[in-house]
Enzyme design. Structure first.
Site, PDB file in Angstrom:
ATOM      1  N   LYS A 158      26.100  74.523  44.603  1.00  0.00           N
ATOM      2  CA  LYS A 158      25.182  75.066  45.595  1.00  0.00           C
ATOM      3  C   LYS A 158      25.348  76.592  45.680  1.00  0.00           C
ATOM      4  CE  LYS A 158      25.100  70.736  48.274  1.00  0.00           C
ATOM      5  NZ  LYS A 158      25.430  70.114  49.579  1.00  0.00           N
ATOM      6  N   HIS A 162      26.778  69.372  45.049  1.00  0.00           N
ATOM      7  CA  HIS A 162      26.017  68.142  45.256  1.00  0.00           C
ATOM      8  C   HIS A 162      26.317  67.149  44.136  1.00  0.00           C
ATOM      9  CE1 HIS A 162      22.650  65.338  45.728  1.00  0.00           C
ATOM     10  NE2 HIS A 162      22.514  65.435  44.417  1.00  0.00           N
ATOM     11  N   ASN A 217      29.246  73.143  51.647  1.00  0.00           N
ATOM     12  CA  ASN A 217      30.178  72.253  50.940  1.00  0.00           C
ATOM     13  C   ASN A 217      30.099  72.327  49.406  1.00  0.00           C
ATOM     14  OD1 ASN A 217      27.821  70.807  50.681  1.00  0.00           O
ATOM     15  ND2 ASN A 217      28.517  68.994  51.788  1.00  0.00           N
ATOM     16  N   TYR A 238      15.840  66.556  48.918  1.00  0.00           N
ATOM     17  CA  TYR A 238      16.481  66.067  50.148  1.00  0.00           C
ATOM     18  C   TYR A 238      15.498  65.325  51.053  1.00  0.00           C
ATOM     19  CZ  TYR A 238      20.906  68.552  49.255  1.00  0.00           C
ATOM     20  OH  TYR A 238      22.118  68.971  48.748  1.00  0.00           O
ATOM     21  N   GLU A 246      16.953  62.506  40.226  1.00  0.00           N
ATOM     22  CA  GLU A 246      17.255  63.922  40.449  1.00  0.00           C
ATOM     23  C   GLU A 246      17.263  64.718  39.142  1.00  0.00           C
ATOM     24  OE1 GLU A 246      20.844  63.731  42.803  1.00  0.00           O
ATOM     25  OE2 GLU A 246      19.772  62.872  44.519  1.00  0.00           O
TER      26      GLU A 246
HETATM   27  P1  IDP Z   1      26.352  64.370  50.407  1.00  0.00           P
HETATM   28  O1  IDP Z   1      25.989  65.741  49.855  1.00  0.00           O
HETATM   29  O2  IDP Z   1      27.831  64.217  50.533  1.00  0.00           O
HETATM   30  O3  IDP Z   1      25.702  63.254  49.643  1.00  0.00           O
HETATM   31  P2  IDP Z   1      24.363  63.912  52.500  1.00  0.00           P
HETATM   32  O4  IDP Z   1      24.592  63.101  53.730  1.00  0.00           O
HETATM   33  O5  IDP Z   1      23.489  63.330  51.437  1.00  0.00           O
HETATM   34  O6  IDP Z   1      25.802  64.312  51.915  1.00  0.00           O
HETATM   35  O7  IDP Z   1      23.767  65.313  52.955  1.00  0.00           O
HETATM   36  C1  IDP Z   1      23.252  66.214  52.010  1.00  0.00           C
HETATM   37  C2  IDP Z   1      23.724  67.602  52.340  1.00  0.00           C
HETATM   38  O8  IDP Z   1      23.176  68.002  53.593  1.00  0.00           O
HETATM   39  C3  IDP Z   1      25.238  67.757  52.539  1.00  0.00           C
HETATM   40  O9  IDP Z   1      25.951  67.889  51.316  1.00  0.00           O
HETATM   41  C4  IDP Z   1      25.306  69.003  53.378  1.00  0.00           C
HETATM   42  O10 IDP Z   1      25.108  70.180  52.584  1.00  0.00           O
HETATM   43  C5  IDP Z   1      24.096  68.832  54.281  1.00  0.00           C
HETATM   44  N1  IDP Z   1      24.463  68.185  55.552  1.00  0.00           N
HETATM   45  C6  IDP Z   1      24.717  66.869  55.766  1.00  0.00           C
HETATM   46  N2  IDP Z   1      25.032  66.634  57.044  1.00  0.00           N
HETATM   47  C7  IDP Z   1      25.005  67.827  57.658  1.00  0.00           C
HETATM   48  C8  IDP Z   1      25.270  68.261  58.995  1.00  0.00           C
HETATM   49  O11 IDP Z   1      25.594  67.474  59.883  1.00  0.00           O
HETATM   50  N3  IDP Z   1      25.142  69.599  59.231  1.00  0.00           N
HETATM   51  C9  IDP Z   1      24.778  70.498  58.276  1.00  0.00           C
HETATM   52  N4  IDP Z   1      24.520  70.145  57.009  1.00  0.00           N
HETATM   53  C10 IDP Z   1      24.636  68.822  56.699  1.00  0.00           C
HETATM   54 MG    MG Z   2      23.670  62.749  49.452  1.00  0.00          MG
END
Ligand code: IDP
Ligand code: MG
Length: 160
Positions: A20, A126, A123, A60, A137
């Site tokens: 990212k 992805h 984080n 997303y 994807e």
């Molecule tokens: P993942 O990336 O671990 O699969 P997902 O639940 O699919 O997690 O969420 C996609 C992305 O959305 C996350 O990696 C993160 O960047 C963002 N995200 C998820 N939950 C939150 C939140 O509560 N606050 C801010 N960003 C979030």
């Molecule tokens: Mg995800």
């Protein structure tokens, strides 16, 4: 084909991994690629890419109703990302383990997020959550001709 490779091919999956914008800005591209390389998966696609808003929203789309969705789209489009396709037996679930929990503070040490990040909204990486989404994807982020089929010479040393 060698017989052991034919057997392994039956369970071969593809996953979409993306560094990212924060990972690119923080100089973590090599480190992150390295984790998947060292594990023994096969890189089949790789590019630096500025993600347009429409693509981020499509990628997303399942999170559209979430309150953080607008910030997530802003984050993903805020600078270049590194798009990757990785192939291997069980690569989808294994890559998710290498990446670690969505919240980096809950991610285990030794995982990418556990070692390199502190916030869910930053984080660094992805990874697809199912083989179906891996295929979806990769088709979304890569054009025809950008995915390369090749045979690593080390393959017999990885798959018995
Ligand atoms: P993942 O990336 O671990 O699969 P997902 O639940 O699919 O997690 O969420 C996609 C992305 O959305 C996350 O990696 C993160 O960047 C963002 N995200 C998820 N939950 C939150 C939140 O509560 N606050 C801010 N960003 C979030
Ligand atoms: Mg995800």
């Amino acid at each position: 084909f060698l017989p052991h490779l034919v057997a392994a091919l039956e369970n071969v999956e593809q996953t979409y991994i993306m560094v990212k914008p924060d990972g690119v800005q923080r100089g973590l591209v090599g480190e992150i690629i390295s984790r998947f390389e060292k594990k023994g998966f096969k890189l089949t696609g790789l590019k630096l890419f500025q993600c347009p808003r429409e693509l981020a929203e499509e990628h997303y789309k399942d999170l559209k109703a979430k309150s953080f969705f607008p910030k997530l789209i802003e984050y993903i489009t805020s600078g270049p990302v590194v798009c990757m396709a990785w192939e291997g037996v069980g690569v989808v679930a294994s890559a998710r383990k290498l990446i670690g929990s969505t919240n980096p503070l809950q991610a285990e040490p030794g995982t990418i997020r556990g070692d390199l990040a502190v916030q869910t909204g930053r984080n660094v990486v992805h990874g697809s959550d199912s083989p179906e989404n891996g295929n979806r994807e990769i088709a979304l982020w890569f054009k025809e001709g950008e995915i390369i089929q090749w045979t690593p010479t080390q393959e017999p040393w990885l798959i018995e």
